[in-house]
Design an enzyme around this catalytic site. Structure first.
Site, PDB file in Angstrom:
ATOM      1  N   ASN A   1      -5.416  -0.584  -3.874  1.00 35.55           N
ATOM      2  CA  ASN A   1      -5.480   0.441  -4.935  1.00 35.55           C
ATOM      3  C   ASN A   1      -5.044  -0.073  -6.302  1.00 35.55           C
ATOM      4  OD1 ASN A   1      -4.241   2.555  -2.399  1.00 35.55           O
ATOM      5  ND2 ASN A   1      -6.319   2.675  -3.174  1.00 35.55           N
TER       6      ASN A   1
ATOM      7  N   ASP B   1       0.842  -1.200   0.000  1.00 33.20           N
ATOM      8  CA  ASP B   1       0.000   0.000   0.000  1.00 33.20           C
ATOM      9  C   ASP B   1       0.874   1.246   0.000  1.00 33.20           C
ATOM     10  OD1 ASP B   1      -2.355   1.417  -0.017  1.00 33.20           O
ATOM     11  OD2 ASP B   1      -2.649   1.341   2.154  1.00 33.20           O
TER      12      ASP B   1
END
Length: 289
Positions: free
Chosen positions: A245, A216
């Site tokens: 993401n 991340d």
């Protein structure tokens, strides 16, 4: 978390929508100034634009992570991580990690957006951690420690999460949040560049392999650091990579690698960009050796 080069590319690819958002803001600003509409400006900032961008990840990131953050940093003479820490200290119970997670989610949902994994994707992280029951976790990208606290709260007494953070200001805030949550005994915060630290982890901390790696940090480092983790022998058969993401802002090279490599068995968990309605997701990849 976006690197400078990646953010520039991200904005270039979404230039048309960025210009549209800028035009809308400018028009409302001019209208408000001409009519003396302070209330109009507040409505624009607080409700109108957030509603317009919540279904578009690119616009949401530009609005929340660039424009709003800079405005609030200037007005308050503080940083977003500092404001997030203040919210935790005000609203969370010391020694209760779940209350810290809740306080951060409340802050990000109702006061100020921040780049945590968030409540919705956080539940996916919880389920993966619960399934694996890891003894050793490696997290790349600490920010203010939201996901670190979330993962640490689920670990067994002698388990440990090693979290790498490049930004010293973020790391300083994260340490205070770990202490407030009461999870500091399960967390080893490592300050510095992931590319420099990954080869040192075995020697420095005596960890042979990690059961879970949570990616991340800078999106353009996902693939590079995954290959580096492999080269350093930090994965065993059954180790899990969990990447956040992967859709927004996106990690296409990483996804292509883990989905096509015979080393991994991958699964995509569809979700939304933290605290918005824009599509995003997590990629879980089991290392097959």
């Amino acid at each position: 978390m976006l690197s400078t080069s990646q953010f520039g590319h991200f904005c270039f690819q979404r230039g048309r929508t960025h210009r549209l958002l800028t035009t809308i803001i400018l028009m409302w600003w001019i209208l408000a100034c001409c009519t003396g509409g302070v209330a109009l400006l507040y409505a624009l900032y607080r409700w109108v634009i957030p509603s317009l961008v919540q279904y578009h990840g690119g616009l949401a990131l530009i609005w929340h992570d660039v424009i709003v953050e800079r405005i609030l940093d200037t007005l308050t003479r503080s940083t977003r991580p500092q404001r997030l820490l203040a919210a935790v200290q005000k609203n969370a119970t010391r020694g209760n990690p779940l209350s810290v997670v809740k306080a951060i989610d409340e802050f990000c949902s109702h006061s100020e957006w921040a780049m945590n994994v968030g409540d919705e994707k956080g539940c996916i992280v919880d389920s993966v951690v619960s399934d694996i029951n890891p003894a050793y976790v490696l997290e790349l990208g600490t920010y203010c420690g939201y996901s670190t606290v979330r993962i640490a709260s689920m670990l067994q007494p002698h388990a440990k999460i090693f979290t790498l953070e490049f930004n010293p200001d973020y790391a300083a805030i994260a340490l205070q949040i770990f202490a407030w949550a009461g999870v500091e005994d399960k967390v080893q915060l490592v300050k510095g560049d992931s590319g420099e630290w990954i080869p040192k982890l075995k020697e420095k901390f005596g960890v042979e392999t990690f059961d879970l790696v949570f990616l991340d940090h800078w999106k353009d480092r996902y693939l590079l650091d995954t290959k580096l983790i492999e080269e350093c022998g930090l994965l065993r058969r059954g180790s899990v990579l969990l990447a956040d993401n992967v859709i927004c802002p996106g990690t296409p090279d990483y996804l292509q690698y883990v989905r096509s490599s015979p080393k991994y068995e991958s699964r995509y968990f569809r979700s939304h960009l933290e605290y918005t309605k824009a599509e995003d997701g997590l990629e879980k990849s089991v290392f097959l050796g």
